[in-house]
Write a protein that holds these residues in place. Sequence first.
Motif, mmCIF file in Angstrom:
data_model
loop_
_atom_site.group_PDB
_atom_site.id
_atom_site.type_symbol
_atom_site.label_atom_id
_atom_site.label_comp_id
_atom_site.label_asym_id
_atom_site.label_seq_id
_atom_site.Cartn_x
_atom_site.Cartn_y
_atom_site.Cartn_z
ATOM 1 N N GLY A 194 3.144 -1.088 -15.551
ATOM 2 C CA GLY A 194 1.447 -0.698 -15.393
ATOM 3 C C GLY A 194 1.878 0.826 -15.020
ATOM 4 O O GLY A 194 2.510 0.979 -14.415
ATOM 5 N N SER A 195 0.788 1.527 -15.681
ATOM 6 C CA SER A 195 0.408 2.572 -15.044
ATOM 7 C C SER A 195 -0.323 2.683 -13.806
ATOM 8 O O SER A 195 0.281 3.917 -13.047
ATOM 9 N N GLY A 196 -0.497 2.059 -13.016
ATOM 10 C CA GLY A 196 -0.709 1.903 -11.346
ATOM 11 C C GLY A 196 1.003 2.352 -11.009
ATOM 12 O O GLY A 196 0.748 2.818 -9.829
ATOM 13 N N ALA A 197 1.212 1.309 -11.544
ATOM 14 C CA ALA A 197 3.025 1.803 -10.894
ATOM 15 C C ALA A 197 3.647 3.196 -10.932
ATOM 16 O O ALA A 197 4.061 3.469 -9.565
ATOM 17 N N TRP A 198 3.147 3.512 -12.073
ATOM 18 C CA TRP A 198 3.770 4.768 -12.372
ATOM 19 C C TRP A 198 3.565 6.469 -11.077
ATOM 20 O O TRP A 198 3.843 6.591 -10.942
ATOM 21 N N LEU A 199 1.579 6.326 -11.339
ATOM 22 C CA LEU A 199 1.040 6.712 -10.447
ATOM 23 C C LEU A 199 1.800 6.172 -9.335
ATOM 24 O O LEU A 199 1.779 7.667 -8.112
ATOM 25 N N LEU A 200 1.691 5.476 -8.627
ATOM 26 C CA LEU A 200 2.327 4.931 -6.476
ATOM 27 C C LEU A 200 4.051 5.816 -6.860
ATOM 28 O O LEU A 200 4.140 6.499 -5.997
ATOM 29 N N VAL A 201 4.530 5.241 -7.988
ATOM 30 C CA VAL A 201 5.841 5.826 -7.784
ATOM 31 C C VAL A 201 6.374 7.042 -7.978
ATOM 32 O O VAL A 201 6.175 8.241 -7.169
ATOM 33 N N LEU A 242 7.777 3.205 1.392
ATOM 34 C CA LEU A 242 6.188 3.486 0.924
ATOM 35 C C LEU A 242 5.785 3.232 -0.043
ATOM 36 O O LEU A 242 4.666 2.387 -0.288
ATOM 37 N N ALA A 243 6.591 3.095 -1.314
ATOM 38 C CA ALA A 243 6.129 2.491 -2.515
ATOM 39 C C ALA A 243 5.652 1.182 -2.142
ATOM 40 O O ALA A 243 5.073 0.598 -2.594
ATOM 41 N N MET A 244 6.592 0.720 -1.255
ATOM 42 C CA MET A 244 6.301 -0.942 -1.290
ATOM 43 C C MET A 244 5.346 -1.819 -0.809
ATOM 44 O O MET A 244 4.844 -2.263 -0.894
ATOM 45 N N ALA A 245 4.558 0.095 0.850
ATOM 46 C CA ALA A 245 4.402 -0.904 1.805
ATOM 47 C C ALA A 245 2.846 -1.037 1.374
ATOM 48 O O ALA A 245 1.999 -1.360 1.372
ATOM 49 N N PHE A 246 2.604 0.289 -0.046
ATOM 50 C CA PHE A 246 1.395 0.447 -0.778
ATOM 51 C C PHE A 246 0.624 -0.225 -2.112
ATOM 52 O O PHE A 246 0.406 0.259 -2.566
ATOM 53 N N SER A 247 2.466 -1.180 -2.757
ATOM 54 C CA SER A 247 1.805 -1.537 -3.834
ATOM 55 C C SER A 247 1.204 -2.989 -3.679
ATOM 56 O O SER A 247 1.172 -2.923 -3.186
#
Length: 247
Positions: A194-201, A242-247
Motif C-alpha cells: 500500500g501507498s501508506g507504507a510507501w510514504l511511511l518508509v 521507527l518504521a515498525m513503531a509508526f506502522s
Amino acid sequence: MLSPSLVAPQAWSHWLLAVTLNAVLISLAQRLPLLTRAGWVHAGILGSLLWGCLGLRGWLAVVIYLALGSLVTRLGFRTKQARGLAEARGGLRGPENVWGSAATGALLAGAAALAPAAAPLLLVGFAASFAAKLADTFGSEIGKRWGRHTLLITTLRPVPPGTEGAISLEGTAASLAGSALMAALMLALGLLAGSGAWLLVTLVGLAATLIESLIGASFQQRWGWLSNELVNGLQTAIGALLAMAFS
C-alpha cells in the motif's frame, strides 16, 4: 496483502538452491567494479540468507539497492577524488560495508521467515532499513559533489563538504529521492503493502539519515571506535525501529 509463501519456513532444498545460485552468480559478478573480492564473498552470504528467507523478491531488493548505491557513488567520482572526498578503494565496497548496510535487514528477514504471522510488520522494518541506507548514500555522494552550501547539522555553521554531520539542501533532497526510490522498489516487489507504507518508509528513511548526521556531528569525531560502518548499522536499525513503531 503479502503472499504467505513469501515468508513461510523453507525446506532444505530451498536453502541449497539459494546457496548454489548465489555462489554461481557471485563467481560471475566478481569482475564488476562494485565490491572487493572479500566483499563479494560476504555479498554471497548475504544473498543466500535473503533468498533463503524471503525468496527472489527479497534478494532482488538488495541486489538493486547495491546497484543503485554503487551507481550514485560513481557520479562525479573524479571530481570527488580530486577534492579528497571519494570513497576509498576507488569506491569498491568491502565486507564491513556489506554488513554495515545490510545486517539489520538480514536480521529482520530471518525473523520474518521464522515468525510469518509478524512478517508484515517485520518487512516494513526491512524495507525501511534499506530505504534509510540508500537515502544516506544518495545524500552523501550527491551532497559532496553538488552541495553548494554545506552546514553542520548541530550548529548550522558552514563546514567543508565531507565533514561528519554535514548537510546541504542538495544532499537532503537527494536523500529524500533515494528513500522514496527504495520504498517504491519494495512496494513494486510486494515487500510493502500500500501507498501508506510507501510514504511511511520514505519519510522514515529521510529521518534516519538526518539522525545519522546528528550522530556523526555529535559523537563520531570524539569516539574513535564509532566507525562509519557502525554508524551505518545504527542508522538502518533506527530506520527499521521507527518504521515498525509508526506502522
